[in-house]
Design a protein around this motif. Sequence first.
Motif, mmCIF file in Angstrom:
data_model
loop_
_atom_site.group_PDB
_atom_site.id
_atom_site.type_symbol
_atom_site.label_atom_id
_atom_site.label_comp_id
_atom_site.label_asym_id
_atom_site.label_seq_id
_atom_site.Cartn_x
_atom_site.Cartn_y
_atom_site.Cartn_z
ATOM 1 N N GLN A 12 0.815 -1.211 0.000
ATOM 2 C CA GLN A 12 0.000 0.000 0.000
ATOM 3 C C GLN A 12 0.852 1.267 0.000
ATOM 4 O O GLN A 12 0.503 2.267 -0.614
ATOM 5 C CB GLN A 12 -0.920 0.012 1.225
ATOM 6 N N VAL A 35 3.659 -0.009 4.348
ATOM 7 C CA VAL A 35 2.302 -0.409 4.731
ATOM 8 C C VAL A 35 1.838 -1.514 3.783
ATOM 9 O O VAL A 35 1.867 -1.338 2.557
ATOM 10 C CB VAL A 35 1.326 0.779 4.681
ATOM 11 N N ALA A 86 -1.227 -4.469 2.810
ATOM 12 C CA ALA A 86 -2.640 -4.850 2.932
ATOM 13 C C ALA A 86 -2.746 -6.357 2.738
ATOM 14 O O ALA A 86 -2.274 -6.883 1.728
ATOM 15 C CB ALA A 86 -3.493 -4.113 1.912
ATOM 16 N N THR A 133 -10.019 -7.222 4.422
ATOM 17 C CA THR A 133 -8.631 -6.764 4.276
ATOM 18 C C THR A 133 -8.163 -6.164 5.594
ATOM 19 O O THR A 133 -8.937 -5.494 6.289
ATOM 20 C CB THR A 133 -8.504 -5.709 3.167
ATOM 21 N N SER A 134 -6.905 -6.403 5.917
ATOM 22 C CA SER A 134 -6.306 -5.825 7.117
ATOM 23 C C SER A 134 -4.971 -5.189 6.748
ATOM 24 O O SER A 134 -4.197 -5.751 5.964
ATOM 25 C CB SER A 134 -6.090 -6.901 8.191
ATOM 26 N N GLU A 135 -4.696 -3.991 7.286
ATOM 27 C CA GLU A 135 -3.440 -3.298 7.008
ATOM 28 C C GLU A 135 -2.429 -3.531 8.128
ATOM 29 O O GLU A 135 -2.792 -3.567 9.306
ATOM 30 C CB GLU A 135 -3.665 -1.792 6.829
ATOM 31 N N THR A 190 1.629 -2.231 9.303
ATOM 32 C CA THR A 190 2.702 -1.270 9.061
ATOM 33 C C THR A 190 3.998 -1.751 9.699
ATOM 34 O O THR A 190 4.014 -2.190 10.859
ATOM 35 C CB THR A 190 2.334 0.115 9.642
#
Length: 355
Positions: free
Chosen positions: A115, A130, A132, A170-172, A174
């Motif tokens: 991302q 980041v 996803a 969806t999960s982000e 970092t």
Amino acid sequence: ARAQISVTSVSLDPEVFEPYDTGTLTCEIKNSGQTSVPIDRVTVYDKDITLLSREYDTTAWIGPGESKTFTFTIRAQCGDGTYYPILSVNTRESGSIRYPVRLKVDSTTPVISIQQKPDTYTAEKKEKIVLAISNPRDNEIKNLHLTPSGEKVVLSPTDSFIGSLKSGETSEVTFEVTPTVETNLTFTLAYANGETDHTTSRALPVIFGYDKKQADPYVSNVIVKKETSGYHITGDVTNAGMENAASVVVTMTGEAEPIYPYKNYVVGTLKPDDFSSFELSFNTTGATVVPIEIKFKDDDGNQYTRTTDLDLTHAMKQDENNGSSPILIIVVILICLGGVGFYVYRKRILPGVFR
């Protein structure tokens, strides 16, 4: 008795298998009659779906209006496709029930997409990445755990537990990355589809280059003066980058020896498009070009150095040309004395001529 017995529900875990996954098939059999019914055997069979647990071959009685649950461990010994293993229920008195169970096998894996990442990397500079994590499968996957790795790179955090993702979710995640050498980052995602563990990964190359956004201090408007003790310069240092330049210090290096009173000049922090004046004193023996050095830090404390060559030839010529010539000084004095003498002569010797 056969008319009294029916398969009322069948469930699979996982709902969609991957090739060679192990899972469970659970069925519920109900007796809708008025008398108890003996069940002699319950099993599952198919050439592509392997039964790993034992079949139920001990007589089990189901009373009127009651239901009984049977669970099997199975494995999909096949590739992608839709299969119909047979659930077989044998009764003592009236034969068997053959119930086809729809079972889907799909090798689609979770997707790791980038991302946000820097355009380029700099050695020992912290950057943010980041990711996803998406689930394109038709069923929920569980125990997702993402782990980054790479040679000679500092990663924070060292891993991330995501948990479960339903179909389409969806999960982000970092990560902060500080590389010391060019390398390949690998993001490995572990997850469970039913009882079976899987992994998938995504590679991200780390290539060093010029960061277009980083602080970029440079010197301009430099004026050089040759003095008896050495050289004295003044100028401006400007941050042409898009990030702060912290702890900025300007000094001379190379064949230039800094001397008092301005051996170095501490500017401090320069914000983007900000500038500050500076002045330096130095001496050199025979050098015609000397470097001006700018040291600064980014917001993470990483130190950088910029150098700019300063040509002393022009300064020395300028010093020689702009210096006052003895002959010129004598001429100016004589002109002034002549003017004063003429004035006195006019006032005292020829007073009547100018009345």
